[in-house]
Design a protein around this motif. Sequence first.
Motif, mmCIF file in Angstrom:
data_model
loop_
_atom_site.group_PDB
_atom_site.id
_atom_site.type_symbol
_atom_site.label_atom_id
_atom_site.label_comp_id
_atom_site.label_asym_id
_atom_site.label_seq_id
_atom_site.Cartn_x
_atom_site.Cartn_y
_atom_site.Cartn_z
ATOM 1 N N ALA A 277 5.910 8.595 3.429
ATOM 2 C CA ALA A 277 6.842 9.556 4.036
ATOM 3 C C ALA A 277 6.196 10.168 5.268
ATOM 4 C CB ALA A 277 7.184 10.650 3.027
ATOM 5 N N THR A 278 4.864 10.054 5.339
ATOM 6 C CA THR A 278 4.116 10.655 6.444
ATOM 7 C C THR A 278 3.034 9.668 6.855
ATOM 8 O OG1 THR A 278 2.728 11.699 4.767
ATOM 9 C CG2 THR A 278 4.437 13.068 5.751
ATOM 10 N N PRO A 279 3.422 8.594 7.548
ATOM 11 C CA PRO A 279 2.456 7.538 7.870
ATOM 12 C C PRO A 279 1.259 8.081 8.650
ATOM 13 C CG PRO A 279 4.671 6.864 8.467
ATOM 14 C CD PRO A 279 4.753 8.305 8.087
ATOM 15 N N SER A 280 0.168 7.365 8.538
ATOM 16 C CA SER A 280 -0.996 7.712 9.341
ATOM 17 C C SER A 280 -0.651 7.505 10.810
ATOM 18 C CB SER A 280 -2.165 6.804 8.961
ATOM 19 O OG SER A 280 -1.818 5.459 9.185
ATOM 20 N N VAL A 281 -1.327 8.240 11.674
ATOM 21 C CA VAL A 281 -1.121 8.077 13.107
ATOM 22 C C VAL A 281 -1.401 6.621 13.496
ATOM 23 C CG1 VAL A 281 -2.056 8.681 15.371
ATOM 24 C CG2 VAL A 281 -1.516 10.482 13.725
ATOM 25 N N GLU A 282 -2.424 6.039 12.883
ATOM 26 C CA GLU A 282 -2.768 4.644 13.173
ATOM 27 C C GLU A 282 -1.573 3.723 12.926
ATOM 28 O OE1 GLU A 282 -4.794 6.782 11.804
ATOM 29 O OE2 GLU A 282 -6.844 6.452 12.526
ATOM 30 N N SER A 283 -0.934 3.883 11.773
ATOM 31 C CA SER A 283 0.173 2.985 11.443
ATOM 32 C C SER A 283 1.394 3.252 12.324
ATOM 33 C CB SER A 283 0.537 3.107 9.961
ATOM 34 O OG SER A 283 -0.542 2.653 9.178
ATOM 35 N N ARG A 284 1.623 4.521 12.646
ATOM 36 C CA ARG A 284 2.729 4.837 13.550
ATOM 37 C C ARG A 284 2.516 4.149 14.895
ATOM 38 N NH1 ARG A 284 7.187 8.810 12.439
ATOM 39 N NH2 ARG A 284 7.271 9.089 14.676
ATOM 40 N N VAL A 285 1.303 4.230 15.396
ATOM 41 C CA VAL A 285 1.012 3.614 16.692
ATOM 42 C C VAL A 285 1.177 2.097 16.599
ATOM 43 C CG1 VAL A 285 -0.800 3.170 18.392
ATOM 44 C CG2 VAL A 285 -0.462 5.489 17.494
ATOM 45 N N PRO B 101 -9.325 7.390 17.774
ATOM 46 C CA PRO B 101 -8.595 6.336 17.063
ATOM 47 C C PRO B 101 -7.106 6.673 16.952
ATOM 48 C CG PRO B 101 -10.581 6.968 15.852
ATOM 49 C CD PRO B 101 -10.450 7.914 17.002
ATOM 50 N N PRO B 102 -6.231 5.692 17.116
ATOM 51 C CA PRO B 102 -6.516 4.264 17.303
ATOM 52 C C PRO B 102 -6.686 3.861 18.772
ATOM 53 C CG PRO B 102 -4.176 4.592 16.990
ATOM 54 C CD PRO B 102 -4.800 5.953 16.939
ATOM 55 N N PHE B 103 -6.845 4.827 19.681
ATOM 56 C CA PHE B 103 -7.018 4.480 21.106
ATOM 57 C C PHE B 103 -8.482 4.339 21.489
ATOM 58 C CE2 PHE B 103 -3.117 6.846 20.504
ATOM 59 C CZ PHE B 103 -2.204 5.904 20.953
ATOM 60 N N GLY B 104 -9.349 4.611 20.546
ATOM 61 C CA GLY B 104 -10.774 4.436 20.753
ATOM 62 C C GLY B 104 -11.376 4.146 19.401
ATOM 63 N N ARG B 105 -12.662 3.876 19.396
ATOM 64 C CA ARG B 105 -13.291 3.532 18.122
ATOM 65 C C ARG B 105 -14.430 4.501 17.828
ATOM 66 N NH1 ARG B 105 -14.929 -2.263 17.041
ATOM 67 N NH2 ARG B 105 -14.550 -1.397 14.990
ATOM 68 N N VAL C 248 0.873 -1.175 0.000
ATOM 69 C CA VAL C 248 0.000 0.000 0.000
ATOM 70 C C VAL C 248 0.909 1.223 0.000
ATOM 71 C CG1 VAL C 248 -1.927 1.182 1.111
ATOM 72 C CG2 VAL C 248 -1.668 -1.301 1.365
ATOM 73 N N ASP C 249 1.087 1.826 -1.170
ATOM 74 C CA ASP C 249 1.985 2.975 -1.268
ATOM 75 C C ASP C 249 1.234 4.222 -0.837
ATOM 76 O OD1 ASP C 249 4.207 4.487 -1.728
ATOM 77 O OD2 ASP C 249 4.364 4.046 -3.862
ATOM 78 N N GLU C 250 1.911 5.171 -0.212
ATOM 79 C CA GLU C 250 1.279 6.373 0.349
ATOM 80 C C GLU C 250 0.103 5.951 1.228
ATOM 81 O OE1 GLU C 250 2.968 8.964 -0.267
ATOM 82 O OE2 GLU C 250 3.766 8.848 -2.285
ATOM 83 N N GLU C 251 0.415 5.067 2.184
ATOM 84 C CA GLU C 251 -0.658 4.424 2.951
ATOM 85 C C GLU C 251 -1.536 5.406 3.720
ATOM 86 O OE1 GLU C 251 -0.886 3.665 6.607
ATOM 87 O OE2 GLU C 251 0.583 5.225 6.995
ATOM 88 N N HIS C 252 -1.056 6.638 3.936
ATOM 89 C CA HIS C 252 -1.818 7.630 4.699
ATOM 90 C C HIS C 252 -2.874 8.315 3.835
ATOM 91 C CE1 HIS C 252 1.095 9.799 2.347
ATOM 92 N NE2 HIS C 252 0.216 10.784 2.356
ATOM 93 N N ALA D 277 -7.518 16.945 11.189
ATOM 94 C CA ALA D 277 -7.125 18.167 10.460
ATOM 95 C C ALA D 277 -5.613 18.401 10.517
ATOM 96 C CB ALA D 277 -7.879 19.370 11.006
ATOM 97 N N SER D 278 -5.030 18.283 11.705
ATOM 98 C CA SER D 278 -3.591 18.521 11.831
ATOM 99 C C SER D 278 -2.806 17.472 11.071
ATOM 100 C CB SER D 278 -3.171 18.485 13.297
ATOM 101 O OG SER D 278 -3.670 19.595 13.969
ATOM 102 N N GLU D 279 -3.173 16.229 11.307
ATOM 103 C CA GLU D 279 -2.457 15.135 10.663
ATOM 104 C C GLU D 279 -2.500 15.277 9.143
ATOM 105 O OE1 GLU D 279 -4.148 11.264 11.396
ATOM 106 O OE2 GLU D 279 -2.769 10.313 9.979
ATOM 107 N N ARG D 280 -3.699 15.507 8.610
ATOM 108 C CA ARG D 280 -3.872 15.619 7.165
ATOM 109 C C ARG D 280 -3.077 16.783 6.579
ATOM 110 N NH1 ARG D 280 -6.001 11.423 6.382
ATOM 111 N NH2 ARG D 280 -8.226 10.927 6.307
ATOM 112 N N THR D 281 -3.109 17.908 7.287
ATOM 113 C CA THR D 281 -2.396 19.077 6.780
ATOM 114 C C THR D 281 -0.898 18.799 6.785
ATOM 115 O OG1 THR D 281 -4.144 20.457 7.677
ATOM 116 C CG2 THR D 281 -2.115 21.560 7.061
#
Length: 727
Positions: free
Chosen positions: A354-362, A631-635, A316-320, A570-574
């Motif tokens: 280059a900028t993984p999603s917070v989910e994948s980082r966690v 997420p990913p600490f809650g649903r 999955v390229d550019e997974e974020h 919003a922050s993550e996406r930006t």
Amino acid sequence: MQDDSRKRSAVPVMVPVPADRPYTYRVPEGMKISPGAIVRVPLGPREVAGIVWDDAAEEVDPLKLRPISLVFDCPPVDADTRRFIEWIAAYTLSPPGMVARMLLRAPEAFDPEPWTEGLQRSGAAASRMTDARRRVLAVAADGLAWTRSGLAHAAGVSSTVIDGLKAQGVFDTVMMPPRPVVAAPDPAFRTPGLSTDQSEAADMLRRAAAKDEASVMLVDGVTGSGKTEVYFEAVAAVLEKGRQALILLPEIALTQAFLERFQERFGSKPAEWHSDVPPLMRERVWRQVAEGGVRVVAGARSALFLPFRELGLIVVDEEHDPAYKQEDRVCYHARDMAVVRGRIGRFPVVLASATPSVESRVNALQGRYDRAVLPARYAEAAMPVIRAVDLRRAPPARGQFLSPVLVGLVRETIARGEQALLFLNRRGYAPLTLCRACGHRFQCPDCSGWLVEHRFRGQLVCHHCGHHERRPEACPQCGTLDHLVACGPGVERIAEEAVHHFPEARTIVLSSDMPGGVRRLRLELEAIARGEADLVIGTQLVAKGHHFPDMTLVGIVDADLGLANGDLRASERTFQLLSQVTGRAGRTGRRSSGILQTFQPDHPVIRALVSGDADSFYEREIAERRRAAMPPFGRLAGIVVSAGTRAEAESHARGLRRAAPAASDIEVLGPAEAPLALIAGRYRFRLLVHGGRKSDMQGFVRTMLSGGPKTRGTVKISVDIDPQSFL
Ligand code: ADP
Ligand code: ZN
């Protein structure tokens, strides 16, 4: 599979309808059926294709059942794919038939591809030799079968020459099998010389790919670090094992350069799968994936539903990238589903960004995913120097949007013969038009949104429903002539300003609504890569994965734009988007810079971009999510109720809320009018369900849906588990 041999008089068939289980059909005398077979069955007044399922059929008197009409001559859908369909249905709360439907979308491919007539040199000699005939015979002397047009082309003659020879009995007619859509990739075609970091990452991927085990690897490498070269090694490893590979890309239709890089590495291109592939080609790709002739597919998220027979890797390229989330019908996230597919099929999944999603980082931090880091660009290329321009101190001239600093830098860049990019993630000319005399604002009649002016087209357009109207001369409310003003910029307006500042520059404006569609965009992107533009002005589609060797300056016209959204991501996406965009600069070793025009230079996102300190940005973001149990600490699950009237939508949403079961770890927020309260004439209310990480979200929502009011009239409910959008 175990009861393949047992003769069955009735079988369940998954048909593409919103039912919660397969339907049972009678197996006519003498018909051989096994699970996974694609069959044609009657359904109401029509016939549809379905997949034979493997549950034990309910005990029904076979004589009361309608019979299967036909078994297609098609490789069966394997057990892993069937489990995958069930899993997605259960997770997304979608009817399994609607998930199966995504796999059954190539109806012509259920029948084998036709063989074509070919010509092969017979023993007979030709009479009346001409030059043209001699050339044909020389080509055909290889004894292989040729198509009529292929032979004519190879010999450089017209097809009538072939016909003439054929009439003399010079050729035997033979049947030729369907041609492969792509040649087989060769894992040893050109093995790259990798840097130390790259080799370490590649070895890790190769080791994982060699095993028949589920695993997930996050390749976390800055833009230009060579993530593609690295994951190609995983692809090579599974090809060597004799398995198929799938590479998901968010904008495959626009990243043709990717296909060429693949070809350089493997000697042939991968098969492509996305909505711009012509229908006939799609059918052939589907069929050849099912038969195993296609070994590697590069595709959009829907490629997850191709009928692979021996899938051994998903990348999955550019997974974020937000494009991986599908938000209509079956709401699923292709990255998450790829991980599930790997678990079911016991093979590795590679996530690259280059900028993984917070989910994948966690997931990587907590050890569920392995992580390979590529901290630097390949070879001598350095990351661009990022600088914020505080618009409060250095404002643009009145009525303009580019600050003097940025204008100066663009001018210098162009003068050096290099390329500059001005990025603004907003299509059209201006997001709002109003009347200076009476204050009237142009709004969509069917949506709660302003009409966006598109000056090139002379129209006001709704970006939610597509409604458009001519931009009038006079205000429709007060009738005053020539008092309409455009408020705020879109890319077209920036282009206008750029022409004013840089009249000599070769400028290309790129956004997804440009006339000419994908073909034109591709050509423009190629032209930019060849250095045929000095200045590029574009929306997010210029950000994704492109390699522009001459680009050394990226200016972000409005770095605050995405932050104003205020939603969870919003922050993550930006951060992700702006890192990607500025990452277009300096990929071939020249000094480069990125300029962020902002009113809030102290915002954590802007600071992280300027300092290049991604790690502390993620730390903050992760801590914030943890604190709020997001997420990913809650649903989360989003439920949107829409209807033709506001009252209907609201009362239905309230009814759903009342049906919520008691649970200690899940709460329901709302209903509240959705931020986009009206789309295409439908009123919308939102419920947000928030639960702990281990909460049974699906069970909870299912209870709400079954206990809530019956949907009647114009009411529609859409459920989005793990929503990305809150509009
Ligand atoms: P990313 O996907 O991390 O942004 P790419 O894989 O696109 O980076 O690589 C950036 C550039 O560097 C590409 O032009 C690529 O061809 C080149 N490159 C990266 N690694 C190598 C390598 N090992 N050998 C040759 N060229 C490489
Ligand atoms: Zn509209």
